[in-house]
Design a protein around this motif. Sequence first.
Motif, short mmCIF file in Angstrom:
data_model
loop_
_atom_site.label_atom_id
_atom_site.label_comp_id
_atom_site.label_asym_id
_atom_site.label_seq_id
_atom_site.Cartn_x
_atom_site.Cartn_y
_atom_site.Cartn_z
N ASP A 97 0.82 -1.21 0.00
CA ASP A 97 0.00 0.00 0.00
C ASP A 97 0.86 1.26 0.00
N GLU A 98 2.00 1.22 0.69
CA GLU A 98 2.90 2.37 0.66
C GLU A 98 3.45 2.58 -0.75
N ALA A 99 3.80 1.49 -1.42
CA ALA A 99 4.27 1.59 -2.80
C ALA A 99 3.18 2.16 -3.70
N ALA A 100 1.94 1.73 -3.49
CA ALA A 100 0.82 2.23 -4.29
C ALA A 100 0.64 3.73 -4.08
N ARG A 101 0.83 4.19 -2.84
CA ARG A 101 0.69 5.62 -2.56
C ARG A 101 1.77 6.42 -3.29
N ILE A 102 3.00 5.90 -3.30
CA ILE A 102 4.10 6.59 -3.99
C ILE A 102 3.82 6.67 -5.49
N ILE A 103 3.30 5.58 -6.04
CA ILE A 103 2.96 5.57 -7.48
C ILE A 103 1.87 6.60 -7.77
N SER A 104 0.87 6.70 -6.88
CA SER A 104 -0.21 7.68 -7.07
C SER A 104 0.32 9.11 -7.05
N GLU A 105 1.31 9.36 -6.21
CA GLU A 105 1.91 10.69 -6.16
C GLU A 105 2.68 10.99 -7.44
N TYR A 106 3.28 9.95 -8.02
CA TYR A 106 4.03 10.11 -9.27
C TYR A 106 3.09 10.28 -10.46
N LEU A 107 1.91 9.68 -10.37
CA LEU A 107 0.93 9.73 -11.46
C LEU A 107 -0.36 10.37 -10.94
N PRO A 108 -0.34 11.66 -10.63
CA PRO A 108 -1.51 12.30 -10.00
C PRO A 108 -2.73 12.38 -10.91
N HIS A 109 -2.54 12.19 -12.22
CA HIS A 109 -3.67 12.26 -13.15
C HIS A 109 -4.52 10.99 -13.13
N ARG A 110 -4.00 9.93 -12.51
CA ARG A 110 -4.77 8.68 -12.43
C ARG A 110 -5.49 8.60 -11.08
N PRO A 111 -6.62 7.92 -11.04
CA PRO A 111 -7.34 7.77 -9.76
C PRO A 111 -6.46 7.05 -8.74
#
Length: 293
Positions: A154-168
């Motif tokens: 889940d921490e990795a998923a959060r970092i990816i979301s920060e890198y790709l803010p245009h995705r949900p």
Amino acid sequence: MTSNLTLVGRAGHRIAADAEGPATGMPVILAHGGGQTRRAWKKISTLLAGHGFRAIAIDLRGHGDSDWASDGAYDVADFASDLVAIAGKLDRKPALIGASLGGLAGLVAEGQLSPGSFASLTLVDITPQMEATGVARVVGFMAAHAREGFASPDEAARIISEYLPHRPSRKASAGLAHYLRQKPDGRYYWHWDPAFIDGVMRRHAQNGDLGDHGRSELNTAAMNLSLPVHLVRGGSSDLVSPEAVAHFRNLVPHAAYSDIADATHMVVGDQNDVFGAAIAGFLMQTHAMSDAK
């Protein structure tokens, strides 16, 4: 049906691959970007297989389930030499689709190391001319947690979301497990050799780009391309600008070009369906239909 393959790179490295589509279909090698795995092409492989192609998605050396290079050989030319070795073992000349690092490797393989190895070349959001800010963002993301890893998926998923803010934003999915490996310390690490990003960081500090090849070398490789070429750009890419596209099309006047709206540098993941239609159309138009049915 997808089948697992074990291919061999230039220096004997074991290269993991998934193949989908008829064994008699024209082979299409799919080479992912830095830090990814062959899973990035899952939907695209199924699409190409449906059109009668033999889609072969590989894990680059040091990535996913492929062997790590004990000598730290992760220059673009090393990845390129693996592509040439793999192509040379197939029963016919393959098409090559390369995203980011995979595209750079394809450009060097065909334009410098071994011209004539491939039947066509598709470059996904990569050209000899790259925007410094985009390169820095990509390199920074890959390097940020390469050594310390993550406490949980889940921490990795959060970092990816920060890198790709245009995705949900989303929590860790089953698919994310293919990009992480858990070590005895209980932490989760990217599914690639840390020595790979060490080399990327070193070369980025030296020349500001993603690889060891300077722009003049990449320009020369591009000018040497005589096979059918397809450049695909993410319409919102911060790594390949419209000016970089114009520069590339001046170097390779015969290249086809697709601009994928609402896609960043991560074109395949951002607009998979539109991207798939673009590359399938190019391949079917370029290569004899008798080979793709």
